[in-house]
Design a protein around this motif. Structure first.
Motif, mmCIF file in Angstrom:
data_model
loop_
_atom_site.group_PDB
_atom_site.id
_atom_site.type_symbol
_atom_site.label_atom_id
_atom_site.label_comp_id
_atom_site.label_asym_id
_atom_site.label_seq_id
_atom_site.Cartn_x
_atom_site.Cartn_y
_atom_site.Cartn_z
ATOM 1 N N THR A 97 49.309 -0.800 2.666
ATOM 2 C CA THR A 97 50.784 -0.545 2.414
ATOM 3 C C THR A 97 51.571 -0.080 3.658
ATOM 4 O O THR A 97 50.935 0.085 4.661
ATOM 5 N N PRO A 98 52.761 -0.420 3.521
ATOM 6 C CA PRO A 98 53.769 -0.007 4.785
ATOM 7 C C PRO A 98 53.325 1.486 5.047
ATOM 8 O O PRO A 98 53.359 1.709 6.450
ATOM 9 N N GLU A 99 53.411 2.586 4.037
ATOM 10 C CA GLU A 99 52.819 3.768 4.414
ATOM 11 C C GLU A 99 51.837 3.885 5.099
ATOM 12 O O GLU A 99 51.592 4.640 6.125
ATOM 13 N N GLU A 100 50.655 3.187 4.537
ATOM 14 C CA GLU A 100 49.247 3.447 5.439
ATOM 15 C C GLU A 100 49.412 2.848 6.752
ATOM 16 O O GLU A 100 48.812 3.626 7.735
ATOM 17 N N LEU A 101 50.202 1.919 6.871
ATOM 18 C CA LEU A 101 50.428 0.965 8.381
ATOM 19 C C LEU A 101 51.057 2.097 9.231
ATOM 20 O O LEU A 101 50.431 2.176 10.444
ATOM 21 N N GLU A 102 52.134 2.676 8.704
ATOM 22 C CA GLU A 102 52.715 3.500 9.574
ATOM 23 C C GLU A 102 51.968 4.756 9.985
ATOM 24 O O GLU A 102 51.898 5.060 11.085
ATOM 25 N N ALA A 103 51.118 5.274 9.260
ATOM 26 C CA ALA A 103 50.337 6.622 9.483
ATOM 27 C C ALA A 103 49.143 6.026 10.265
ATOM 28 O O ALA A 103 48.750 6.725 11.399
ATOM 29 N N ALA A 104 48.687 4.977 10.170
ATOM 30 C CA ALA A 104 47.491 4.490 11.031
ATOM 31 C C ALA A 104 48.157 4.274 12.459
ATOM 32 O O ALA A 104 47.560 4.563 13.678
ATOM 33 N N LEU A 105 49.295 3.539 12.698
ATOM 34 C CA LEU A 105 49.872 3.447 13.905
ATOM 35 C C LEU A 105 50.327 4.665 14.521
ATOM 36 O O LEU A 105 50.487 4.781 15.904
ATOM 37 N N LYS A 106 50.772 5.476 13.808
ATOM 38 C CA LYS A 106 51.072 6.994 14.330
ATOM 39 C C LYS A 106 49.902 7.666 15.076
ATOM 40 O O LYS A 106 49.845 8.141 16.423
ATOM 41 N N GLU A 107 48.813 7.491 14.630
ATOM 42 C CA GLU A 107 47.464 7.817 14.827
ATOM 43 C C GLU A 107 46.977 7.173 16.232
ATOM 44 O O GLU A 107 46.741 7.676 17.179
ATOM 45 N N ILE A 108 47.260 5.881 16.196
ATOM 46 C CA ILE A 108 46.896 5.086 17.278
ATOM 47 C C ILE A 108 47.893 5.398 18.549
ATOM 48 O O ILE A 108 47.264 5.369 19.754
ATOM 49 N N ILE A 109 49.407 5.487 18.388
ATOM 50 C CA ILE A 109 50.124 5.924 19.312
ATOM 51 C C ILE A 109 49.658 7.238 19.781
ATOM 52 O O ILE A 109 49.798 7.463 21.245
ATOM 53 N N ALA A 110 49.267 8.221 19.228
ATOM 54 C CA ALA A 110 48.992 9.652 19.805
ATOM 55 C C ALA A 110 47.643 9.331 20.348
ATOM 56 O O ALA A 110 47.360 9.942 21.398
ATOM 57 N N GLU A 111 46.630 8.592 19.941
ATOM 58 C CA GLU A 111 45.473 8.203 20.740
ATOM 59 C C GLU A 111 45.736 7.634 21.996
ATOM 60 O O GLU A 111 45.133 7.967 23.172
ATOM 61 N N THR A 112 46.620 6.736 22.049
ATOM 62 C CA THR A 112 46.784 5.876 23.437
ATOM 63 C C THR A 112 47.700 6.863 24.259
ATOM 64 O O THR A 112 47.961 6.708 25.544
ATOM 65 N N GLY A 113 48.749 7.588 23.835
ATOM 66 C CA GLY A 113 49.607 8.538 24.458
ATOM 67 C C GLY A 113 50.617 7.781 24.770
ATOM 68 O O GLY A 113 51.440 8.214 25.773
ATOM 69 N N ALA A 114 51.112 6.751 24.146
ATOM 70 C CA ALA A 114 52.336 5.837 24.340
ATOM 71 C C ALA A 114 53.587 6.954 23.924
ATOM 72 O O ALA A 114 53.509 7.333 22.982
#
Length: 149
Positions: A97-114
């Motif tokens: 879902t768009p909400e799940e996608l946003e949560a997963a991407l926020k996690e990935i952004i934090a992970e990569t430090g972007a």
């Protein structure tokens, strides 16, 4: 049962039901599966992961074709293309879902430090691998742009 066997069984079912749309779509999928199985280096095997990638590619091509048909005022061809896409999409994993996608991407952004749009490539590299099959590339890209904004 792997995807290849499932498609084969569903072709038989579509034949018995005289479902031309499903039959055409599934035969096309099976043709691509067979080509992948017999490709050099494939050793006559097809993993579900590879099969899923093939199905994703077909769905994307079908949607793109339907879009082109719509712009050319060929609603009949667009509708036929979208009907086949519906048949093929049943074999893909449940989309996020768009909400799940946003949560997963926020996690990935934090992970990569972007922190900015300049680092989008770094985020997209990780996101496309982690979210393969769970979300469309366009949706991932658009949400990453928005989040790194």
């Amino acid at each position: 049962m792997d995807l290849f066997d499932q498609i084969t069984e569903d072709i038989k079912t579509a034949m018995k039901a005289k479902d031309k749309v499903a039959l055409d779509a599934l035969r096309n999928v099976k043709k691509l599966f067979l080509e992948a199985k017999t490709a050099p280096g494939a050793n006559d095997t097809l993993t579900d992961e590879t099969a899923t990638k093939i199905i994703q590619k077909l769905v994307k091509q079908g949607k793109d074709s339907a879009e082109i048909y719509q712009t050319q005022n060929r609603a009949d061809l667009a509708e036929a293309e979208l009907e086949q896409v519906k048949v093929i999409e049943k074999y893909l994993p449940q989309q996020m879902t768009p909400e799940e996608l946003e949560a997963a991407l926020k996690e990935i952004i934090a992970e990569t430090g972007a922190t900015s749009g300049k680092e989008m490539g770094k985020v997209m590299g990780v996101a496309t691998k982690k979210l393969a099959g769970l979300a469309e590339g366009k949706a991932i890209s658009a949400k990453v742009k928005e989040l790194l904004g």
